[in-house]
Design an enzyme around this catalytic site. Sequence first.
Site, PDB file in Angstrom:
ATOM      1  N   PHE A  89      58.078  41.866  73.352  1.00 18.96           N
ATOM      2  CA  PHE A  89      58.433  43.087  72.621  1.00 18.96           C
ATOM      3  C   PHE A  89      57.147  43.799  72.228  1.00 18.96           C
ATOM      4  O   PHE A  89      56.047  43.281  72.447  1.00 18.96           O
ATOM      5  CB  PHE A  89      59.281  42.736  71.387  1.00 18.96           C
ATOM      6  CG  PHE A  89      58.520  41.981  70.319  1.00 18.96           C
ATOM      7  CD1 PHE A  89      57.967  42.648  69.240  1.00 18.96           C
ATOM      8  CD2 PHE A  89      58.358  40.603  70.392  1.00 18.96           C
ATOM      9  CE1 PHE A  89      57.262  41.957  68.261  1.00 18.96           C
ATOM     10  CE2 PHE A  89      57.667  39.900  69.408  1.00 18.96           C
ATOM     11  CZ  PHE A  89      57.112  40.585  68.340  1.00 18.96           C
ATOM     12  N   ASP A 113      54.113  39.498  58.753  1.00 16.10           N
ATOM     13  CA  ASP A 113      53.492  40.803  58.985  1.00 16.10           C
ATOM     14  C   ASP A 113      52.427  40.634  60.069  1.00 16.10           C
ATOM     15  O   ASP A 113      51.608  39.718  59.998  1.00 16.10           O
ATOM     16  CB  ASP A 113      52.877  41.351  57.693  1.00 16.10           C
ATOM     17  CG  ASP A 113      52.694  42.855  57.782  1.00 16.10           C
ATOM     18  OD1 ASP A 113      53.636  43.535  58.241  1.00 16.10           O
ATOM     19  OD2 ASP A 113      51.614  43.361  57.429  1.00 16.10           O
ATOM     20  N   LYS A 134      54.110  32.028  75.327  1.00 12.08           N
ATOM     21  CA  LYS A 134      53.490  32.943  74.364  1.00 12.08           C
ATOM     22  C   LYS A 134      53.292  32.233  73.026  1.00 12.08           C
ATOM     23  O   LYS A 134      52.220  32.303  72.427  1.00 12.08           O
ATOM     24  CB  LYS A 134      54.365  34.197  74.201  1.00 12.08           C
ATOM     25  CG  LYS A 134      53.782  35.180  73.185  1.00 12.08           C
ATOM     26  CD  LYS A 134      54.643  36.412  72.963  1.00 12.08           C
ATOM     27  CE  LYS A 134      54.194  37.134  71.702  1.00 12.08           C
ATOM     28  NZ  LYS A 134      55.070  38.255  71.327  1.00 12.08           N
ATOM     29  N   LYS A 176      60.582  39.004  66.833  1.00  8.05           N
ATOM     30  CA  LYS A 176      59.919  38.008  65.986  1.00  8.05           C
ATOM     31  C   LYS A 176      60.836  36.816  65.755  1.00  8.05           C
ATOM     32  O   LYS A 176      60.393  35.671  65.766  1.00  8.05           O
ATOM     33  CB  LYS A 176      59.565  38.618  64.627  1.00  8.05           C
ATOM     34  CG  LYS A 176      58.454  39.653  64.637  1.00  8.05           C
ATOM     35  CD  LYS A 176      58.194  40.109  63.196  1.00  8.05           C
ATOM     36  CE  LYS A 176      57.085  41.134  63.094  1.00  8.05           C
ATOM     37  NZ  LYS A 176      56.878  41.570  61.700  1.00  8.05           N
ATOM     38  N   ARG A 202      51.462  34.551  66.229  1.00 14.87           N
ATOM     39  CA  ARG A 202      52.655  34.110  65.476  1.00 14.87           C
ATOM     40  C   ARG A 202      52.863  32.604  65.651  1.00 14.87           C
ATOM     41  O   ARG A 202      53.150  31.904  64.684  1.00 14.87           O
ATOM     42  CB  ARG A 202      53.887  34.893  65.963  1.00 14.87           C
ATOM     43  CG  ARG A 202      55.203  34.495  65.270  1.00 14.87           C
ATOM     44  CD  ARG A 202      56.278  35.533  65.467  1.00 14.87           C
ATOM     45  NE  ARG A 202      55.830  36.815  64.941  1.00 14.87           N
ATOM     46  CZ  ARG A 202      55.354  37.807  65.680  1.00 14.87           C
ATOM     47  NH1 ARG A 202      55.320  37.710  66.994  1.00 14.87           N
ATOM     48  NH2 ARG A 202      54.939  38.916  65.118  1.00 14.87           N
TER      49      ARG A 202
HETATM   50  O1  LIG Z   1      53.818  39.258  69.122  1.00 12.21           O
HETATM   51  C1  LIG Z   1      53.797  40.490  69.205  1.00 12.21           C
HETATM   52  N1  LIG Z   1      53.910  41.114  70.396  1.00 12.21           N
HETATM   53  C2  LIG Z   1      53.918  42.433  70.523  1.00 12.21           C
HETATM   54  N2  LIG Z   1      53.850  43.277  69.495  1.00 12.21           N
HETATM   55  C3  LIG Z   1      53.735  42.700  68.280  1.00 12.21           C
HETATM   56  C4  LIG Z   1      53.701  41.322  68.081  1.00 12.21           C
HETATM   57  N3  LIG Z   1      53.598  41.062  66.774  1.00 12.21           N
HETATM   58  C5  LIG Z   1      53.558  42.233  66.195  1.00 12.21           C
HETATM   59  N4  LIG Z   1      53.649  43.225  67.097  1.00 12.21           N
HETATM   60  C6  LIG Z   1      53.687  44.659  66.846  1.00 12.21           C
HETATM   61  C7  LIG Z   1      55.112  45.133  66.710  1.00 12.21           C
HETATM   62  C8  LIG Z   1      55.030  46.174  65.656  1.00 12.21           C
HETATM   63  O2  LIG Z   1      54.656  47.409  66.218  1.00 12.21           O
HETATM   64  C9  LIG Z   1      53.872  45.665  64.800  1.00 12.21           C
HETATM   65  C10 LIG Z   1      54.352  44.720  63.728  1.00 12.21           C
HETATM   66  O3  LIG Z   1      54.720  45.464  62.635  1.00 12.21           O
HETATM   67  P1  LIG Z   1      55.411  44.728  61.398  1.00 12.21           P
HETATM   68  O4  LIG Z   1      55.451  45.694  60.306  1.00 12.21           O
HETATM   69  O5  LIG Z   1      54.753  43.403  61.167  1.00 12.21           O
HETATM   70  O6  LIG Z   1      56.851  44.380  61.951  1.00 12.21           O
HETATM   71  P2  LIG Z   1      58.111  45.267  62.327  1.00 12.21           P
HETATM   72  O7  LIG Z   1      57.978  46.618  61.690  1.00 12.21           O
HETATM   73  O8  LIG Z   1      58.304  45.219  63.777  1.00 12.21           O
HETATM   74  O9  LIG Z   1      59.289  44.463  61.651  1.00 12.21           O
HETATM   75  P3  LIG Z   1      59.377  43.854  60.149  1.00 12.21           P
HETATM   76  O10 LIG Z   1      58.348  44.542  59.293  1.00 12.21           O
HETATM   77  O11 LIG Z   1      60.766  44.134  59.705  1.00 12.21           O
HETATM   78  O12 LIG Z   1      59.127  42.373  60.292  1.00 12.21           O
HETATM   79  O13 LIG Z   1      53.025  44.937  65.647  1.00 12.21           O
END
Ligand SMILES: O=c1nc[nH]c2c1ncn2[C@H]1C[C@H](O)[C@@H](COP(=O)(O)OP(=O)(O)OP(=O)(O)O)O1
Length: 212
Positions: free
Chosen positions: A169, A61, A190, A11, A196
């Site tokens: 990712f 999020d 992207k 991110k 995002r």
């Molecule tokens: O552009 C993206 N491309 C691929 N996958 C993505 C994307 N954006 C979110 N995702 C996935 C990653 C994770 O499995 C979930 C977000 O979960 P989310 O709780 O927002 O983030 P996170 O746990 O990875 O990190 P944090 O909470 O510390 O920001 O969706």
Amino acid sequence: MLRYVTTNPGKVREALQYLDDGVEQLDYDYTEVQASELGPIAAHGAREAYRHANEPVLVDDAGLFVDGFDGFPGPYSSYVEDTLGVEAVSRLVASELEDPRRASFDCVLAYCDGAGFEASPDPVDRDDRTAAAARGAEQGDEETEALPVKLFTGTVRGRIVAPRGEGGFGYDPIFEHEGTTFAEMDAEAKNAISHRGRALAKFGEWFAERTQ
Ligand SMILES: O=c1nc[nH]c2c1ncn2[C@H]1C[C@H](O)[C@@H](COP(=O)(O)OP(=O)(O)OP(=O)(O)O)O1
């Protein structure tokens, strides 16, 4: 200094393209309240992160919402990535749903700096029970609950496919947009179309005016 609050380096890479100077990652794991939508989770996280950092914060999020699964994994995307894994999600979708297997990526950015501005209305969860749980999690600190939060949302439509590509990712290899998976794009391509990128563009515009 604006803090981009996330534990996810993927991110951060994308966010830094929009928010160059004066932004640094804050690797802080805020409490993710249980809710069926991203808004309440991000808003709660931004208030908590601001209390923690005492500096302006932006919480991100995001999640993958599969149409044919009524939005699963949605707010639970991170948990499902860690447990099932993205390849298994792709196989599950392929075995249960007819083509085209439509889905959205959604992103909610929540900004909080403790100051007054025209805040977004507090996000309401469709499911009253989980909204009540979210409120419960905030109880006991009315001051934090009252902090104004501004929300910026972005969404992109696509299809779930078998994994392709090495970039990005998370679910990027299994999310296809107009024939290309997110993992087959570089960060710039992207960002130009992603959930995002769209949310960051809206935030960037608002923030530039605010800090002029
Ligand atoms: O552009 C993206 N491309 C691929 N996958 C993505 C994307 N954006 C979110 N995702 C996935 C990653 C994770 O499995 C979930 C977000 O979960 P989310 O709780 O927002 O983030 P996170 O746990 O990875 O990190 P944090 O909470 O510390 O920001 O969706």
